[in-house]
Design an enzyme around this catalytic site. Structure first.
Site, PDB file in Angstrom:
ATOM      1  N   CYS A   1     -66.033   0.936  33.886  1.00  0.00           N
ATOM      2  CA  CYS A   1     -65.858   0.793  35.331  1.00  0.00           C
ATOM      3  C   CYS A   1     -65.561   2.194  35.847  1.00  0.00           C
ATOM      4  O   CYS A   1     -64.637   2.855  35.352  1.00  0.00           O
ATOM      5  CB  CYS A   1     -64.685  -0.140  35.608  1.00  0.00           C
ATOM      6  SG  CYS A   1     -64.187  -0.214  37.339  1.00  0.00           S
TER       7      CYS A   1
ATOM      8  N   HIS B   1     -72.343  -1.488  39.037  1.00  0.00           N
ATOM      9  CA  HIS B   1     -73.281  -2.465  39.610  1.00  0.00           C
ATOM     10  C   HIS B   1     -74.614  -1.831  40.022  1.00  0.00           C
ATOM     11  O   HIS B   1     -75.609  -2.520  40.133  1.00  0.00           O
ATOM     12  CB  HIS B   1     -72.680  -3.111  40.856  1.00  0.00           C
ATOM     13  CG  HIS B   1     -71.607  -4.112  40.586  1.00  0.00           C
ATOM     14  ND1 HIS B   1     -70.450  -3.797  39.936  1.00  0.00           N
ATOM     15  CD2 HIS B   1     -71.519  -5.433  40.879  1.00  0.00           C
ATOM     16  CE1 HIS B   1     -69.683  -4.875  39.848  1.00  0.00           C
ATOM     17  NE2 HIS B   1     -70.308  -5.887  40.413  1.00  0.00           N
TER      18      HIS B   1
ATOM     19  N   ASP C   1     -64.361  -4.054  32.486  1.00  0.00           N
ATOM     20  CA  ASP C   1     -64.779  -3.710  33.850  1.00  0.00           C
ATOM     21  C   ASP C   1     -64.043  -4.630  34.808  1.00  0.00           C
ATOM     22  O   ASP C   1     -63.420  -5.612  34.396  1.00  0.00           O
ATOM     23  CB  ASP C   1     -66.296  -3.916  33.993  1.00  0.00           C
ATOM     24  CG  ASP C   1     -66.786  -3.620  35.401  1.00  0.00           C
ATOM     25  OD1 ASP C   1     -66.397  -2.579  35.966  1.00  0.00           O
ATOM     26  OD2 ASP C   1     -67.542  -4.433  35.966  1.00  0.00           O
ATOM     27  N   SER C   2     -64.152  -4.322  36.093  1.00  0.00           N
ATOM     28  CA  SER C   2     -63.561  -5.189  37.105  1.00  0.00           C
ATOM     29  C   SER C   2     -64.286  -6.528  37.197  1.00  0.00           C
ATOM     30  O   SER C   2     -63.768  -7.457  37.807  1.00  0.00           O
ATOM     31  CB  SER C   2     -63.621  -4.488  38.463  1.00  0.00           C
ATOM     32  OG  SER C   2     -64.951  -4.112  38.742  1.00  0.00           O
TER      33      SER C   2
ATOM     34  N   CYS D   1     -71.360   3.702  39.933  1.00  0.00           N
ATOM     35  CA  CYS D   1     -70.692   2.398  39.956  1.00  0.00           C
ATOM     36  C   CYS D   1     -71.510   1.494  39.050  1.00  0.00           C
ATOM     37  O   CYS D   1     -72.753   1.531  39.081  1.00  0.00           O
ATOM     38  CB  CYS D   1     -70.671   1.851  41.379  1.00  0.00           C
ATOM     39  SG  CYS D   1     -70.121   0.136  41.475  1.00  0.00           S
TER      40      CYS D   1
ATOM     41  N   GLU E   1     -73.313  -8.875  43.431  1.00  0.00           N
ATOM     42  CA  GLU E   1     -72.610 -10.087  42.983  1.00  0.00           C
ATOM     43  C   GLU E   1     -73.266 -11.348  43.565  1.00  0.00           C
ATOM     44  O   GLU E   1     -73.251 -12.402  42.953  1.00  0.00           O
ATOM     45  CB  GLU E   1     -71.143 -10.053  43.420  1.00  0.00           C
ATOM     46  CG  GLU E   1     -70.356  -8.891  42.856  1.00  0.00           C
ATOM     47  CD  GLU E   1     -69.586  -9.222  41.586  1.00  0.00           C
ATOM     48  OE1 GLU E   1     -69.348 -10.403  41.334  1.00  0.00           O
ATOM     49  OE2 GLU E   1     -69.246  -8.273  40.867  1.00  0.00           O
TER      50      GLU E   1
HETATM   51  N1  DGL Z   1     -66.960  -1.730  38.448  1.00  0.00           N
HETATM   52  C1  DGL Z   1     -66.658  -0.990  39.622  1.00  0.00           C
HETATM   53  C2  DGL Z   1     -67.025   0.465  39.466  1.00  0.00           C
HETATM   54  O1  DGL Z   1     -67.817   0.836  38.626  1.00  0.00           O
HETATM   55  C3  DGL Z   1     -67.346  -1.527  40.843  1.00  0.00           C
HETATM   56  C4  DGL Z   1     -66.863  -2.861  41.319  1.00  0.00           C
HETATM   57  C5  DGL Z   1     -65.481  -2.844  41.907  1.00  0.00           C
HETATM   58  O2  DGL Z   1     -65.264  -2.302  43.013  1.00  0.00           O
HETATM   59  O3  DGL Z   1     -64.630  -3.388  41.258  1.00  0.00           O
HETATM   60  O4  DGL Z   1     -66.527   1.282  40.179  1.00  0.00           O
END
Ligand code: DGL
Length: 282
Positions: free
Chosen positions: A85, A198, A22-23, A196, A164
């Protein structure tokens, strides 16, 4: 697409780990679901904490980042990869699944499928990053399954920083969420995809604001089911108790301690160590 590629040139070891990336920390919601549904499997998790957020970056950049991370995960001899992600699934999955000799899945098809199954009135809302909404991928995947469904997408760029910052139960999050969700409520959606990684962490706020009649869809749950089916299809399900080595390994591109604290707060067991990787080398 993995479905069209049932043979791998080199069959991986079925007791090898699953790579999840993931990011940043958000993909831990997907890793948590894999741990819950497949406790026998090993996981190598990579969070790109140096380069988060992905949601506001271009497709070319996200493809480059995804390739680097997959190359890194391949050095850990993973048997399959989950792009945990939504933004990377939207922008990079179609490209990287053709380039690497390992089964790769994202989170979007699973989320779209679940939403189509649960909607009663045929009106689905999707909340996600600007990148994911802008790609139109949730609408495409939902309409492939049921063209008559009305899909309303809403980018919610402030949710990622709020999560976050740990503001999971905070009046600021409430205020911002009610502004974002008002356009979806006025379309009478009965199903809301948390598009998303998060967003499941603020699920209670989202659920309260949308009301009891709206079903929230967390793609993590269906993704873990899809992963189990994929491993079975390739004959890659783990068949031994993993006694040696670390069952779960965590790597990030920056801020190991912050990641460890966050991961410990949302995973069932304490995370003892997070290692830093120079991801630009891959
Ligand atoms: N993990 C990203 C997603 O699911 C969200 C966070 C980001 O913008 O990197 O899209």
């Amino acid at each position: 697409m993995c479905n069209q590629k049932p043979e791998l040139n080199q069959k991986p070891d079925k007791n090898a780990p699953i790579g999840v990336f993931d990011s940043g920390v958000g993909g831990l919601t997907v890793a948590r679901e894999i741990m819950r549904q497949m406790p026998e499997e090993r996981i190598v998790y990579f969070g790109d904490t140096a380069r988060v957020p992905y949601g506001s970056k271009s497709q070319d950049t996200i493809i480059r980042y995804s390739r680097q991370i997959i190359r890194f995960l391949m050095t850990k001899h993973v048997k399959a990869i989950v792009i945990a992600c939504n933004t990377a699934s939207a922008y990079a999955l179609a490209t990287v699944e053709k380039e690497f000799d390992v089964p790769i899945i994202g989170v979007i098809r699973a989320g779209a499928r679940t939403a189509v199954q649960v909607t009663r009135n045929g009106k689905i809302g999707v909340i996600a990053t600007e990148g994911t909404i802008g790609s139109g991928i949730y609408t495409q995947e939902i309409k492939k399954l049921r063209p008559d469904i009305e899909v309303t997408g809403k980018p919610c760029p402030l949710f990622v920083p709020l999560v976050e910052e740990g503001l999971l139960h905070d009046s600021v999050t409430d205020e911002i969420a009610s502004r974002y969700l008002s356009s979806l409520k006025s379309r009478f959606v009965d199903t809301l995809v948390l598009g998303c990684t998060h967003y499941p962490l603020i699920r209670s706020t989202l659920g309260r604001l949308m009301g009891n009649d709206v079903t929230l869809v967390n793609p993590a749950y269906e993704t873990a089911i899809e992963l189990r089916d994929l491993l079975q299809k390739y004959g890659l399900s783990c068949d031994e108790e993993n006694t040696g080595g670390e069952k779960y390994q965590f790597f990030v591109s920056d801020q190991t301690e912050k990641f460890t604290a966050f991961a410990t707060s949302i995973l069932p067991n304490d995370v003892k160590e997070t290692r830093k990787v120079d991801i630009e080398k891959y």
